[in-house]
Structure formats: C-alpha cells, structure tokens
Design a protein around this motif. Structure first.
Motif, PDB file in Angstrom:
ATOM      1  N   MET A  95       0.867  -1.178   0.000  1.00 63.41           N
ATOM      2  CA  MET A  95       0.000   0.000   0.000  1.00 63.41           C
ATOM      3  C   MET A  95       0.901   1.225   0.000  1.00 63.41           C
ATOM      4  O   MET A  95       2.089   1.109   0.306  1.00 63.41           O
ATOM      5  CB  MET A  95      -0.919  -0.013   1.219  1.00 63.41           C
ATOM      6  CG  MET A  95      -0.174  -0.027   2.541  1.00 63.41           C
ATOM      7  SD  MET A  95      -1.198  -0.487   3.944  1.00 63.41           S
ATOM      8  CE  MET A  95      -0.795  -2.222   4.103  1.00 63.41           C
ATOM      9  N   PRO A  96       0.406   2.396  -0.352  1.00 63.05           N
ATOM     10  CA  PRO A  96       1.251   3.596  -0.290  1.00 63.05           C
ATOM     11  C   PRO A  96       1.609   3.905   1.158  1.00 63.05           C
ATOM     12  O   PRO A  96       0.861   3.562   2.076  1.00 63.05           O
ATOM     13  CB  PRO A  96       0.384   4.698  -0.896  1.00 63.05           C
ATOM     14  CG  PRO A  96      -1.002   4.180  -0.873  1.00 63.05           C
ATOM     15  CD  PRO A  96      -0.951   2.695  -0.802  1.00 63.05           C
ATOM     16  N   GLY A  97       2.749   4.554   1.366  1.00 62.85           N
ATOM     17  CA  GLY A  97       3.147   4.888   2.728  1.00 62.85           C
ATOM     18  C   GLY A  97       4.499   5.547   2.782  1.00 62.85           C
ATOM     19  O   GLY A  97       4.979   6.118   1.795  1.00 62.85           O
ATOM     20  N   SER A  98       5.127   5.444   3.954  1.00 59.95           N
ATOM     21  CA  SER A  98       6.467   5.995   4.145  1.00 59.95           C
ATOM     22  C   SER A  98       7.290   5.021   4.985  1.00 59.95           C
ATOM     23  O   SER A  98       6.743   4.200   5.718  1.00 59.95           O
ATOM     24  CB  SER A  98       6.401   7.365   4.818  1.00 59.95           C
ATOM     25  OG  SER A  98       5.834   7.235   6.112  1.00 59.95           O
ATOM     26  N   ILE A  99       8.604   5.151   4.883  1.00 63.41           N
ATOM     27  CA  ILE A  99       9.516   4.273   5.616  1.00 63.41           C
ATOM     28  C   ILE A  99       9.725   4.828   7.022  1.00 63.41           C
ATOM     29  O   ILE A  99      10.094   5.984   7.200  1.00 63.41           O
ATOM     30  CB  ILE A  99      10.870   4.146   4.885  1.00 63.41           C
ATOM     31  CG1 ILE A  99      10.678   3.563   3.480  1.00 63.41           C
ATOM     32  CG2 ILE A  99      11.859   3.321   5.703  1.00 63.41           C
ATOM     33  CD1 ILE A  99      10.162   2.145   3.437  1.00 63.41           C
ATOM     34  N   VAL A 100       9.513   3.988   8.024  1.00 65.62           N
ATOM     35  CA  VAL A 100       9.729   4.348   9.423  1.00 65.62           C
ATOM     36  C   VAL A 100      11.156   3.969   9.829  1.00 65.62           C
ATOM     37  O   VAL A 100      11.848   4.737  10.486  1.00 65.62           O
ATOM     38  CB  VAL A 100       8.706   3.637  10.340  1.00 65.62           C
ATOM     39  CG1 VAL A 100       9.028   3.875  11.804  1.00 65.62           C
ATOM     40  CG2 VAL A 100       7.294   4.091  10.007  1.00 65.62           C
ATOM     41  N   SER A 101      11.596   2.774   9.418  1.00 65.70           N
ATOM     42  CA  SER A 101      12.963   2.344   9.722  1.00 65.70           C
ATOM     43  C   SER A 101      13.395   1.282   8.723  1.00 65.70           C
ATOM     44  O   SER A 101      12.571   0.556   8.178  1.00 65.70           O
ATOM     45  CB  SER A 101      13.069   1.794  11.142  1.00 65.70           C
ATOM     46  OG  SER A 101      12.330   0.598  11.271  1.00 65.70           O
ATOM     47  N   VAL A 102      14.700   1.230   8.479  1.00 60.17           N
ATOM     48  CA  VAL A 102      15.294   0.222   7.607  1.00 60.17           C
ATOM     49  C   VAL A 102      16.329  -0.517   8.442  1.00 60.17           C
ATOM     50  O   VAL A 102      17.213   0.099   9.030  1.00 60.17           O
ATOM     51  CB  VAL A 102      15.961   0.855   6.360  1.00 60.17           C
ATOM     52  CG1 VAL A 102      16.587  -0.211   5.487  1.00 60.17           C
ATOM     53  CG2 VAL A 102      14.952   1.679   5.569  1.00 60.17           C
ATOM     54  N   SER A 103      16.204  -1.837   8.511  1.00 61.64           N
ATOM     55  CA  SER A 103      17.066  -2.643   9.377  1.00 61.64           C
ATOM     56  C   SER A 103      18.232  -3.302   8.651  1.00 61.64           C
ATOM     57  O   SER A 103      19.058  -3.941   9.296  1.00 61.64           O
ATOM     58  CB  SER A 103      16.228  -3.735  10.058  1.00 61.64           C
ATOM     59  OG  SER A 103      15.171  -3.166  10.770  1.00 61.64           O
ATOM     60  N   VAL A 104      18.282  -3.186   7.317  1.00 64.33           N
ATOM     61  CA  VAL A 104      19.321  -3.864   6.540  1.00 64.33           C
ATOM     62  C   VAL A 104      19.899  -2.920   5.491  1.00 64.33           C
ATOM     63  O   VAL A 104      19.334  -1.863   5.218  1.00 64.33           O
ATOM     64  CB  VAL A 104      18.762  -5.128   5.846  1.00 64.33           C
ATOM     65  CG1 VAL A 104      18.309  -6.161   6.871  1.00 64.33           C
ATOM     66  CG2 VAL A 104      17.613  -4.765   4.905  1.00 64.33           C
ATOM     67  N   LYS A 105      21.019  -3.340   4.898  1.00 61.82           N
ATOM     68  CA  LYS A 105      21.614  -2.586   3.787  1.00 61.82           C
ATOM     69  C   LYS A 105      22.077  -3.584   2.732  1.00 61.82           C
ATOM     70  O   LYS A 105      22.172  -4.793   2.999  1.00 61.82           O
ATOM     71  CB  LYS A 105      22.761  -1.713   4.286  1.00 61.82           C
ATOM     72  CG  LYS A 105      23.933  -2.475   4.853  1.00 61.82           C
ATOM     73  CD  LYS A 105      24.984  -1.513   5.396  1.00 61.82           C
ATOM     74  CE  LYS A 105      26.188  -2.210   5.963  1.00 61.82           C
ATOM     75  NZ  LYS A 105      25.975  -3.260   6.918  1.00 61.82           N
ATOM     76  N   ALA A 106      22.383  -3.088   1.550  1.00 60.86           N
ATOM     77  CA  ALA A 106      22.851  -3.952   0.466  1.00 60.86           C
ATOM     78  C   ALA A 106      24.068  -4.750   0.934  1.00 60.86           C
ATOM     79  O   ALA A 106      24.954  -4.217   1.596  1.00 60.86           O
ATOM     80  CB  ALA A 106      23.192  -3.119  -0.759  1.00 60.86           C
ATOM     81  N   GLY A 107      24.055  -6.030   0.625  1.00 65.23           N
ATOM     82  CA  GLY A 107      25.151  -6.917   1.002  1.00 65.23           C
ATOM     83  C   GLY A 107      24.904  -7.690   2.278  1.00 65.23           C
ATOM     84  O   GLY A 107      25.597  -8.674   2.556  1.00 65.23           O
ATOM     85  N   ASP A 108      23.912  -7.272   3.087  1.00 65.94           N
ATOM     86  CA  ASP A 108      23.609  -7.977   4.337  1.00 65.94           C
ATOM     87  C   ASP A 108      22.982  -9.333   4.053  1.00 65.94           C
ATOM     88  O   ASP A 108      22.109  -9.466   3.182  1.00 65.94           O
ATOM     89  CB  ASP A 108      22.627  -7.177   5.199  1.00 65.94           C
ATOM     90  CG  ASP A 108      23.254  -5.983   5.887  1.00 65.94           C
ATOM     91  OD1 ASP A 108      24.488  -5.819   5.798  1.00 65.94           O
ATOM     92  OD2 ASP A 108      22.501  -5.208   6.511  1.00 65.94           O
ATOM     93  N   ALA A 109      23.413 -10.345   4.804  1.00 67.15           N
ATOM     94  CA  ALA A 109      22.760 -11.655   4.764  1.00 67.15           C
ATOM     95  C   ALA A 109      21.540 -11.576   5.674  1.00 67.15           C
ATOM     96  O   ALA A 109      21.603 -10.992   6.760  1.00 67.15           O
ATOM     97  CB  ALA A 109      23.709 -12.736   5.240  1.00 67.15           C
ATOM     98  N   VAL A 110      20.414 -12.116   5.225  1.00 70.60           N
ATOM     99  CA  VAL A 110      19.195 -12.099   6.017  1.00 70.60           C
ATOM    100  C   VAL A 110      18.629 -13.512   6.124  1.00 70.60           C
ATOM    101  O   VAL A 110      18.832 -14.343   5.244  1.00 70.60           O
ATOM    102  CB  VAL A 110      18.124 -11.143   5.433  1.00 70.60           C
ATOM    103  CG1 VAL A 110      18.598  -9.701   5.475  1.00 70.60           C
ATOM    104  CG2 VAL A 110      17.732 -11.526   4.024  1.00 70.60           C
TER     105      VAL A 110
END
Length: 168
Positions: A100-115
């Motif tokens: 749905m449309p919205g906004s980002i509150v927090s991002v817990s990862v970055k490119a290259g991170d293993a999840v």
C-alpha cells in the motif's frame, strides 16, 4: 475447499464452505461462521461467529495485510502447486514491493547484508499504522530502494534480494 495460508512462519491449513449467509471456516474440528463486508462509509467489518471487528485490509497479489485490534498481520495465500515447488527447492520472490502507499519508518538492513527468513527488513507506515516487512526467505540484500522518511506508492519496489544460488 482446502486452502493453505502463512501467518509469519507458521503455515495454516483450513477449509472454507458456504453457509446460507456467509462462509464457514473449518479449522480442524472447529467451525466458525465468517463474513467480510464494507459499509457505505468505506469501513470494513469482519464477522467471526458472533464477534464484529472493524478491519483495514490491503492486498498485493497473494499477500493480504490485515490491521485489526491494533495489530498488523501479513497473510500469504499459498497455491498448492507453489507449496510443492517450494518443498522441491523452488525460490521465493526476490522483489519486496509495497502492499500500500506509505512511508519508511525504519530500515534494518543494507545492500550486502545476509538475512534469514522472517527477519525484519524494514518498517513502513500507512494510514497511521505500522507494518513490518520481513524477509520471505534466507538470502542476501541486493538493494534497498527507500530510506527512512521517504514516501512511496503502492507496489513500489522497496527492497530486492539476490536470487538463491542452486546447490549442486
């Protein structure tokens, strides 16, 4: 009709049948009358047996995002053929899109991170409610498209994972 849904990491098998006024949800030996209606004011109401609950629902493909009683849930319908493919080593989606449309509150990862499957990737806000977006499978983050505070439309690419490499 037999259906399978995922709620978090848990898989739930259930059956739906028609009743005179709505549907019946069969969970093992338990049977519950269920119905979902939208009022003239646009609000949605879920009826479970005798209980009527106001809900907010958004869908994206087989994903259903449900906000009820102050909690947010993400359900995923699993087609029986997709379940068989996954059990045989098929890959999950590599592109995580906005339900749905919205906004980002927090991002817990970055490119290259293993999840790991189920790990929180980001938290978004829509209609004053927060929804946690979790990894659909183990993998490596290929790209994070939005940063904290940025807004997006429905179906925007939020994050992508590297395709799973096949083991020989």
């Amino acid at each position: 009709m037999h259906h399978a849904f995922k709620l978090g990491d848990a898989e739930h098998n259930l059956e739906l049948s028609r009743s005179a006024s709505a549907y019946r949800l069969h969970l093992g030996e338990q049977v519950v009358d269920v119905d979902l209606k939208t009022g003239a004011d646009g609000r949605a109401w879920l009826t479970l047996g005798e209980r009527h609950i106001e809900v907010v629902i958004a869908t994206r493909g087989d994903d259903v995002f449900v906000h009820l009683d102050g909690e947010a849930y993400q359900l995923r319908y699993q087609h029986p053929l997709d379940r068989l493919a996954a059990q045989a080593g098929g890959s999950a989606e590599d592109h995580i899109r906005a339900p749905m449309p919205g906004s980002i509150v927090s991002v817990s990862v970055k490119a290259g991170d293993a999840v790991a499957k189920g790990q929180t990737l980001l938290v978004m806000e829509s209609m004053k409610m927060e929804t946690t977006i979790a990894a659909p499978r183990d993998g490596t983050v290929a790209a994070v498209t939005y940063e904290k505070g940025q807004t997006f439309d429905r179906d925007a690419l939020l994050l992508s994972l590297e395709p799973m490499e096949k083991k020989s």
